[in-house]
Design an enzyme around this catalytic site. Structure first.
Site, PDB file in Angstrom:
ATOM      1  N   LYS A   1       0.842  -1.198   0.000  1.00 57.92           N
ATOM      2  CA  LYS A   1       0.000   0.000   0.000  1.00 57.92           C
ATOM      3  C   LYS A   1       0.878   1.250   0.000  1.00 57.92           C
ATOM      4  CE  LYS A   1      -3.834  -2.428   2.186  1.00 57.92           C
ATOM      5  NZ  LYS A   1      -4.502  -2.869   3.418  1.00 57.92           N
TER       6      LYS A   1
ATOM      7  N   GLN B   1      -4.560  -1.510   9.643  1.00 53.02           N
ATOM      8  CA  GLN B   1      -4.568  -2.843   9.039  1.00 53.02           C
ATOM      9  C   GLN B   1      -5.249  -3.856   9.962  1.00 53.02           C
ATOM     10  OE1 GLN B   1      -3.682  -3.460   5.909  1.00 53.02           O
ATOM     11  NE2 GLN B   1      -4.035  -5.642   6.013  1.00 53.02           N
TER      12      GLN B   1
ATOM     13  N   ASP C   1     -11.218   2.844   4.226  1.00 53.54           N
ATOM     14  CA  ASP C   1     -11.595   1.422   4.231  1.00 53.54           C
ATOM     15  C   ASP C   1     -13.113   1.254   4.117  1.00 53.54           C
ATOM     16  OD1 ASP C   1      -9.563  -0.544   4.387  1.00 53.54           O
ATOM     17  OD2 ASP C   1      -9.118   0.003   6.468  1.00 53.54           O
TER      18      ASP C   1
HETATM   19  N1  GUN Z   1      -7.023  -6.713   6.093  1.00 52.08           N
HETATM   20  C1  GUN Z   1      -7.379  -7.422   4.994  1.00 52.08           C
HETATM   21  N2  GUN Z   1      -8.014  -6.619   4.114  1.00 52.08           N
HETATM   22  C2  GUN Z   1      -8.043  -5.389   4.654  1.00 52.08           C
HETATM   23  C3  GUN Z   1      -8.569  -4.137   4.213  1.00 52.08           C
HETATM   24  O1  GUN Z   1      -9.156  -3.998   3.120  1.00 52.08           O
HETATM   25  N3  GUN Z   1      -8.393  -3.101   5.067  1.00 52.08           N
HETATM   26  C4  GUN Z   1      -7.792  -3.218   6.272  1.00 52.08           C
HETATM   27  N4  GUN Z   1      -7.681  -2.134   7.059  1.00 52.08           N
HETATM   28  N5  GUN Z   1      -7.309  -4.376   6.714  1.00 52.08           N
HETATM   29  C5  GUN Z   1      -7.437  -5.445   5.905  1.00 52.08           C
END
Ligand code: GUN
Length: 294
Positions: free
Chosen positions: A54, A98, A121
């Site tokens: 990311k 995350q 998110d």
């Molecule tokens: N863990 C797995 N997928 C995601 C996501 O799309 N966002 C976040 N914050 N954590 C994740």
């Protein structure tokens, strides 16, 4: 048996990121540099890889980014304080913590503490409500948004289709169901899960089958209606001594046996995974645009 169409998420993500790059340049010329903060608590190896990807993608687009890595023993209050500081930071338009955090963290409370205008998110209750209401000012969770984009760009119609989603998570299953049932998509949606009775029979009804359970190769050939479109959201690490890393990635679908039955299928890796990051970048641009026009 025929050759299925392989839905190439890597190529589509690259095209989405090209669009994002153009929009980033336009915003930057107006004096707005999109900013994303990614917070990782603990040492989960898969999460570390996702977070690194990311942050790297932010760099490639010309975003401002902040990677905040916190020790696994970080307290709830310490994490809340980090979120509050990011809420107040005008250089940051998007905040992502995350998931999953360590067990002692109350994730729901952390999500609620994020300014919904920066919740790229789409997990905050305000954005969940906007998804239910089909209000485009909200943020759509990145993974289901990426799945929809894969279907759209392949010209696969969801109109009147029977869609089955395996998995009821807030990250994928539930928002995916809302997107598919929306007035734009018009699918008939079933959400199945670990307690569903006769899961294979439910899945066999699907014109569009979305697997989001996190169990390697759970979906077998006899779960799939011939001609179905299969979207595999799973990214599972399974031990493989022949690999340097000691593991290989596999989806929730037994690809080798299922693919020949499908009209279209996403591979793992290279399907949904790259789309998630591309949609995160799109959401961050949306946040930067919305926050700077307030
Ligand atoms: N863990 C797995 N997928 C995601 C996501 O799309 N966002 C976040 N914050 N954590 C994740």
């Amino acid at each position: 048996m025929s050759t299925p169409r392989i839905l190439d998420g890597k190529a589509l993500a690259a095209a989405v990121l090209d669009e994002c790059r153009a929009e980033t340049d336009a915003l930057t010329n107006q004096g707005i540099t999109p900013g994303l903060a990614v917070v990782l608590v603990g040492e989960d190896p898969a999460s570390k890889v996702y977070v690194a990807n990311k942050v790297r993608t932010c760099g490639e687009l010309g975003f401002h980014s902040r990677k905040i890595e916190l020790k696994a023993k970080t307290t709830q209050e310490e994490l809340l304080q980090v979120v509050r500081e990011l809420n107040a930071d005008s250089a940051i338009h998007g905040i992502l913590v995350q998931s999953p955090p360590p067990k002692h963290i109350d994730e729901e409370a952390i999500i609620r503490a994020i300014d919904p205008r920066k919740d790229v998110d789409g997990f905050h209750p305000e954005n969940v409500a906007k998804l239910v209401l089909e209000d485009p000012s909200g943020f759509v969770p990145c993974t289901p948004a990426g799945c929809m984009k894969l279907l759209e760009s392949a010209g696969i119609s969801t109109n009147g289709a029977e869609a089955v989603i395996i998995g009821r998570s807030m990250i994928v299953g539930k928002p995916m169901a809302l997107l598919l049932v929306s007035k734009k998509s018009n699918a008939t949606v079933t959400i199945a899960h670990s307690r569903s009775k006769d899961l294979p029979a439910i899945c066999r009804r699907a014109d569009i089958l979305v697997a989001a359970v996190g169990r390697p190769e759970m979906v077998k050939a006899d779960w799939v209606k011939p001609g179905a479109v299969v979207i595999d959201v799973g990214i599972n690490r399974v031990e493989d001594a022949s690999k340097k890393s000691g593991y290989r990635l596999t989806g929730d679908v037994a690809y080798q046996e299922v693919a020949p039955l499908c009209s279209a299928i996403t591979p793992v890796p290279g399907g949904v995974g790259p789309m998630t990051i591309a949609m995160l970048m799109k959401n961050t641009l949306q946040a930067a645009r919305q926050l700077s026009s307030m």
